[in-house]
Design an enzyme around this catalytic site. Structure first.
Site, short mmCIF file in Angstrom:
data_model
loop_
_atom_site.label_atom_id
_atom_site.label_comp_id
_atom_site.label_asym_id
_atom_site.label_seq_id
_atom_site.Cartn_x
_atom_site.Cartn_y
_atom_site.Cartn_z
N PRO A 77 48.99 46.07 39.54
CA PRO A 77 49.23 47.26 40.37
C PRO A 77 48.12 48.30 40.21
O PRO A 77 47.80 49.03 41.14
CB PRO A 77 50.57 47.79 39.85
CG PRO A 77 51.25 46.61 39.25
CD PRO A 77 50.16 45.74 38.70
N GLU A 94 37.26 29.47 45.42
CA GLU A 94 38.15 30.22 46.32
C GLU A 94 37.32 30.87 47.44
O GLU A 94 37.70 30.84 48.61
CB GLU A 94 38.92 31.28 45.53
CG GLU A 94 39.91 32.05 46.39
CD GLU A 94 40.69 33.11 45.61
OE1 GLU A 94 40.39 33.34 44.42
OE2 GLU A 94 41.60 33.72 46.21
N SER A 111 40.12 44.70 41.63
CA SER A 111 38.66 44.54 41.62
C SER A 111 38.10 44.49 40.20
O SER A 111 37.21 43.70 39.90
CB SER A 111 38.00 45.70 42.38
OG SER A 111 38.48 45.75 43.69
N GLY A 116 40.63 37.64 47.13
CA GLY A 116 39.56 36.82 46.54
C GLY A 116 38.30 37.60 46.24
O GLY A 116 37.25 37.04 45.93
C1 LIG Z 1 48.00 38.77 50.87
C2 LIG Z 1 47.30 38.86 49.56
C3 LIG Z 1 47.37 37.79 48.68
C4 LIG Z 1 46.77 37.88 47.42
N1 LIG Z 1 46.92 36.84 46.53
C5 LIG Z 1 46.52 37.01 45.24
C6 LIG Z 1 46.81 36.02 44.24
O1 LIG Z 1 47.38 34.96 44.53
N2 LIG Z 1 46.45 36.27 42.96
C7 LIG Z 1 45.82 37.42 42.60
O2 LIG Z 1 45.55 37.58 41.42
N3 LIG Z 1 45.51 38.37 43.52
C8 LIG Z 1 45.85 38.20 44.82
N4 LIG Z 1 45.56 39.15 45.76
C9 LIG Z 1 44.89 40.39 45.33
C10 LIG Z 1 43.46 40.53 45.82
O3 LIG Z 1 42.61 39.67 45.13
C11 LIG Z 1 43.11 42.03 45.60
O4 LIG Z 1 43.80 42.75 46.61
C12 LIG Z 1 41.65 42.32 45.67
O5 LIG Z 1 40.98 41.73 44.59
C13 LIG Z 1 41.37 43.83 45.67
O6 LIG Z 1 42.09 44.48 44.66
P1 LIG Z 1 42.98 45.76 45.03
O7 LIG Z 1 43.73 45.47 46.26
O8 LIG Z 1 43.75 46.14 43.83
O9 LIG Z 1 41.95 46.90 45.38
P2 LIG Z 1 41.23 47.92 44.36
O10 LIG Z 1 40.60 47.17 43.26
O11 LIG Z 1 42.17 49.02 44.02
O12 LIG Z 1 40.10 48.51 45.31
C14 LIG Z 1 40.44 49.28 46.48
C15 LIG Z 1 39.23 49.38 47.39
O13 LIG Z 1 38.18 50.06 46.70
C16 LIG Z 1 37.01 49.27 46.68
N5 LIG Z 1 36.36 49.42 45.37
C17 LIG Z 1 36.90 49.21 44.15
N6 LIG Z 1 35.99 49.45 43.19
C18 LIG Z 1 34.84 49.81 43.81
C19 LIG Z 1 33.54 50.16 43.37
N7 LIG Z 1 33.22 50.12 42.08
N8 LIG Z 1 32.61 50.46 44.29
C20 LIG Z 1 32.92 50.46 45.61
N9 LIG Z 1 34.14 50.14 46.09
C21 LIG Z 1 35.09 49.80 45.21
C22 LIG Z 1 37.46 47.83 46.88
O14 LIG Z 1 36.47 47.09 47.51
C23 LIG Z 1 38.67 48.02 47.78
O15 LIG Z 1 38.23 48.04 49.12
C24 LIG Z 1 46.08 39.05 47.05
C25 LIG Z 1 45.97 40.11 47.95
C26 LIG Z 1 46.59 40.03 49.18
C27 LIG Z 1 46.48 41.21 50.11
#
Ligand SMILES: Cc1cc2nc3c(=O)[nH]c(=O)nc-3n(C[C@H](O)[C@H](O)[C@H](O)COP(=O)(O)OP(=O)(O)OC[C@H]3O[C@@H](n4cnc5c(N)ncnc54)[C@H](O)[C@@H]3O)c2cc1C
Length: 389
Positions: free
Chosen positions: A139, A251, A143, A372
């Site tokens: 949660p 992936e 990233s 991914g």
């Molecule tokens: C439908 C779905 C299925 C998924 N399935 C899986 C799964 O099976 N297993 C699993 O582990 N995960 C899964 N995920 C999670 C997915 O890998 C993450 O959503 C993704 O890695 C981004 O993490 P976050 O959503 O927490 O965004 P955050 O890490 O909170 O980032 C939010 C935004 O800020 C940007 N950002 C963050 N840090 C920086 C930086 N340093 N510089 C510039 N921009 C930045 C990111 O690019 C993003 O656009 C799934 C997600 C979805 C939506």
């Protein structure tokens, strides 16, 4: 062959063995998936039975070791790509995401798990009897994998896991979760992989509603003093980060290839509509600006597919660079975004109706650009690897 797949005939990477895989998977899709996909989208999950049927058809095991029930002899990475392309034909990304979740959950077990674990887990997963998911994102963010917080403390002869995971594909139905946990200090050197089993006390989950990928169940997972035996450790303690990173390469390549396949579905739909729909006294395709649109879509698909195939060839030759997979994923998902938009323009109002493949693919573009590894993180990773030193 149709526009969807005749490009393979003109590619140096594909031959008649790939075509045989395509035809076999297509028969399965037409028989088992296409008639049901809308109902599964509404039900927000795939039936378990589909996993067993897909295993019997050789789909779940393609590319996995024979000793665990897979089929690897005579198959290369292009057979796997061909298979996922055919699975994309119904135009529902959630299908591949959920039916093939073992593609991200199982590789760490096979690469790093003990022989006992592999024998215990892999055959049941590849037979479609058990479902395995991958739990990395939390949660607090997905990233920054190196800073994940879910903890596994060694207490006596057990690990005790506390924390939560977010957005986990197949999370509601998973029998096993390959879980990233912190067993050591801060940063990437403190991360391990643990195999969680669904019936372990203290493990609970809740479903998440999403914009797309409706037939793929997605869950938040909670771990409240979950006791895990040490034999469920995947690989050495505190060596999980490298396993996670290696997993991401496959992936990302798969997602990029999927983006090409979904873009081709969009193009195929747009061409069919443009030939049929009459405006101003002639078919849409009779208007120059529509023909240009179609050619522009095909141009972008070809350029991306060529890069996908080159990266796949590099994997086969052992010459792959992680930076390429990261950049390729960005290229492919931006291409899909552009193609889905233009296809929707060609269909006009019809593209906006539930049941239209383009309506669904258009909604699914977003998850491809984030899951991914998001665009920003992908390009930053590539930039650091290529120019950061
Ligand atoms: C439908 C779905 C299925 C998924 N399935 C899986 C799964 O099976 N297993 C699993 O582990 N995960 C899964 N995920 C999670 C997915 O890998 C993450 O959503 C993704 O890695 C981004 O993490 P976050 O959503 O927490 O965004 P955050 O890490 O909170 O980032 C939010 C935004 O800020 C940007 N950002 C963050 N840090 C920086 C930086 N340093 N510089 C510039 N921009 C930045 C990111 O690019 C993003 O656009 C799934 C997600 C979805 C939506």
């Amino acid at each position: 062959m149709t526009l969807f797949d005749d490009w393979r005939r003109r590619s140096p990477y594909y031959d008649e063995t790939h075509q045989a895989v395509a035809e076999s998977v297509r028969r399965f899709v037409e028989r088992e998936i296409s008639p049901n996909i809308d109902a599964w989208e509404d039900a927000r999950q795939l039936p378990r039975d589909l996993h067993r049927k897909a295993a019997d058809a050789g789909i779940l095991g393609l590319g996995y070791p024979e000793e665990y029930g897979g089929h690897s002899q005579g198959f290369d990475i292009f057979h796997s790509l061909t298979q996922s392309e055919e699975l994309a034909r119904p135009g529902a990304g959630g299908l591949t995401a959920s039916l093939m979740t073992h593609g991200i959950g199982l590789p760490p077990v096979l690469a790093m798990g003990s022989d006992e674990m592999k024998r215990r887990i892999a055959p049941a997963v590849l037979a479609g009897d058990k479902i395995i998911a991958l739990g990395i994102t939390e949660p607090s963010g997905g990233s920054d994998v190196a800073n994940l917080n879910t903890r596994a403390e060694r207490v006596g002869n057990k690990y005790v896991v506390n924390g939560s995971k977010m957005f986990i594909t197949s999370g509601m139905r998973a029998d096993y979760v390959t879980l990233a946990v912190r067993t050591g200090g801060a940063g990437m050197a403190g991360i391990s992989l643990l195999l969680i089993e669904a019936d372990m006390p203290g493990f609970t989950r809740t479903p998440l509603e999403k914009m797309g990928w409706h037939c793929s169940d997605t869950a938040a997972l909670y771990f409240d003093n979950v006791e895990v035996p040490p034999e469920n450790l995947i690989g050495p303690e505190n060596a999980g980060f490298m396993g996670i990173m290696q997993n991401f390469n496959g992936e990302r390549l798969g997602m990029a290839h999927g983006a090409c396949a979904f873009a081709r579905v969009c193009l195929e739909e747009a061409i069919a509509y443009a030939k049929d729909r009459q405006t101003f006294g002639k078919p849409l395709v009779g208007h120059q600006s529509i023909r240009i649109k179609l050619a522009d879509m095909e141009r972008q698909i070809w350029a991306t597919q060529a890069w996908v195939d080159q990266c796949a060839w590099q994997v086969r030759q052992g010459k792959a660079r992680p930076a390429d997979f990261a950049m390729l994923k960005v290229q492919a998902t931006r291409m899909l975004e552009a193609v889905a938009r233009e296809a929707a323009q060609v269909l006009g109002g019809a593209s906006y109706l539930k049941g239209a493949k383009i309506e669904r693919i258009y909604r699914e573009v977003r998850v491809n650009a984030i899951g991914g590894g998001s665009e920003e993180i992908m390009l930053d990773l590539a930039g650091r690897q290529l120019y950061g030193k």
